[in-house]
Design an enzyme around this catalytic site. Structure first.
Site, mmCIF file in Angstrom:
data_model
loop_
_atom_site.group_PDB
_atom_site.id
_atom_site.type_symbol
_atom_site.label_atom_id
_atom_site.label_comp_id
_atom_site.label_asym_id
_atom_site.label_seq_id
_atom_site.Cartn_x
_atom_site.Cartn_y
_atom_site.Cartn_z
ATOM 1 N N TYR A 46 0.106 -17.681 -1.383
ATOM 2 C CA TYR A 46 -1.083 -16.830 -1.547
ATOM 3 C C TYR A 46 -2.341 -17.680 -1.654
ATOM 4 C CZ TYR A 46 -4.035 -13.084 -3.454
ATOM 5 O OH TYR A 46 -5.033 -12.163 -3.653
ATOM 6 N N ARG B 34 1.503 -7.359 -12.634
ATOM 7 C CA ARG B 34 0.223 -7.830 -13.165
ATOM 8 C C ARG B 34 0.098 -7.423 -14.628
ATOM 9 N NH1 ARG B 34 -4.259 -7.044 -8.360
ATOM 10 N NH2 ARG B 34 -2.780 -6.316 -6.819
ATOM 11 N N ALA C 211 -11.901 -10.435 1.784
ATOM 12 C CA ALA C 211 -11.572 -10.319 0.359
ATOM 13 C C ALA C 211 -10.741 -11.536 -0.024
ATOM 14 C CB ALA C 211 -10.808 -9.025 0.103
ATOM 15 N N GLY D 91 0.828 -1.201 0.000
ATOM 16 C CA GLY D 91 0.000 0.000 0.000
ATOM 17 C C GLY D 91 0.861 1.249 0.000
ATOM 18 N N GLY E 149 -11.172 -12.153 15.474
ATOM 19 C CA GLY E 149 -11.211 -11.961 16.924
ATOM 20 C C GLY E 149 -11.778 -10.608 17.287
#
Length: 315
Positions: free
Chosen positions: A146, A187, A115, A39, A103
């Site tokens: 992944y 990608r 997601a 991010g 939790g």
């Protein structure tokens, strides 16, 4: 509509930043949680001055405490280059991140959305893919950190529901693209656009006949919000993707045309465990999410994405 306090993990990522923006526009109070591995503050800098937006640097591998009404759990590197960089960390993010967020949801009685990903289907032997298909995944392959991490996260979600009555939602995201994708995430859409803008050779792996279904980010965000708004007895998993299938070669040719590039297409060997086909059946999403389906056509979405990527040209 009542203002909700909503936590978005991975909120400074490509998808998370668009979701945060939409939730703020819809009148909610948003906590954006991110460790900034993939991010970026750049993705949310335009939201910083919004009094209802809070940016917190935090890794979901460690517990997080806040009073919230809803949680969108998006935290995890999602491109092969990034999730293979530190595969153990990738598994921890999916598994420990899910445990910590579930939790939290259990403690504060929040509704929580996972997601998940079309990667849970692996290299599918069923086409197109329905939610009933269990997948064809190599548990020790390069992509397994992944694939199996996300599969385990789904297991955790359903068992927190069975054991602790946590209100869960699971979506499986198929190839999504749009502005704020990382230019170096490896990608196919970002690769092709950057290569085309710089008039470099466009790299197609295999013969380019492998297919993908590309959905624009706004369509995905709409689907996520509709999923969160469903009754508690609707948990998913639901596929969220574009059922229109395109070959990789077709995508390369569209990008060259839309950018006016002089790039030539070159072919290289197909990487290990790269799926040959990926196409969702979205019947369940249409049925339960108020006739949700992608509305942004590929050329329209690519044009918006190319416009965003233009600022990184020759960098």
């Amino acid at each position: 509509m009542s203002r909700k306090r909503i936590l978005v993990t991975g909120g400074a990522g490509f998808l998370g930043s668009h979701l945060c923006e939409r939730l703020l526009n819809d009148g909610h109070d948003v906590i954006c949680l991110d460790n900034f591995f993939t991010g970026s503050k750049e993705n949310v800098v335009h939201l910083i001055n919004n009094p209802y937006f809070e940016l917190v640097r935090h890794d979901v591998i460690s517990p997080f405490f806040a009073e919230v009404d809803e949680i969108y759990n998006l935290a995890c590197p999602a491109s092969p280059i990034h999730y293979q960089y530190n595969p153990i960390k990738t598994v921890k993010t999916s598994v420990m991140g899910a445990i910590n967020m579930l939790g939290l949801a259990k403690r504060v009685k929040a509704k929580i959305l996972q997601a998940s990903t079309s990667e849970v289907y692996g290299d599918p032997q069923v086409h197109p893919q329905t939610e009933e298909y269990w997948g064809h995944v190599n548990p020790i392959g390069l992509r397994s950190c992944y694939d199996e991490g996300k599969r385990c996260a789904e297991t955790l979600f359903v068992n927190y529901r069975y054991q602790n009555n946590v209100r869960i939602k699971i979506i499986r995201i198929f190839n999504t693209y749009g502005p704020r994708m990382s230019i170096n995430d490896g990608r196919v859409v970002s690769n092709f656009i950057m290569q085309a803008l710089n008039n470099e050779d466009i790299t197609v792996y295999g013969d380019g006949s492998q297919t993908r279904s590309f959905q624009y980010v706004d369509d995905l965000v709409e689907g996520m919000i509709r999923m969160m708004g469903t009754n508690d007895d609707i948990t998913g998993p639901f596929n969220l993707g574009n059922p229109k299938e395109f070959t990789i070669l077709d995508l390369a040719e569209k990008v060259i045309r839309l950018t006016g590039s002089k790039s030539k297409i070159v072919f290289k060997e197909l990487p290990s465990d790269d799926p040959i086909q990926r196409q969702p059946r979205i019947d369940l999403a249409k049925q339960h999410l108020n006739n949700w389906e992608p509305t942004v056509q590929l050329e329209e979405g690519l044009t918006k994405t190319i416009e965003y990527f233009t600022k990184f040209k020759n960098k």
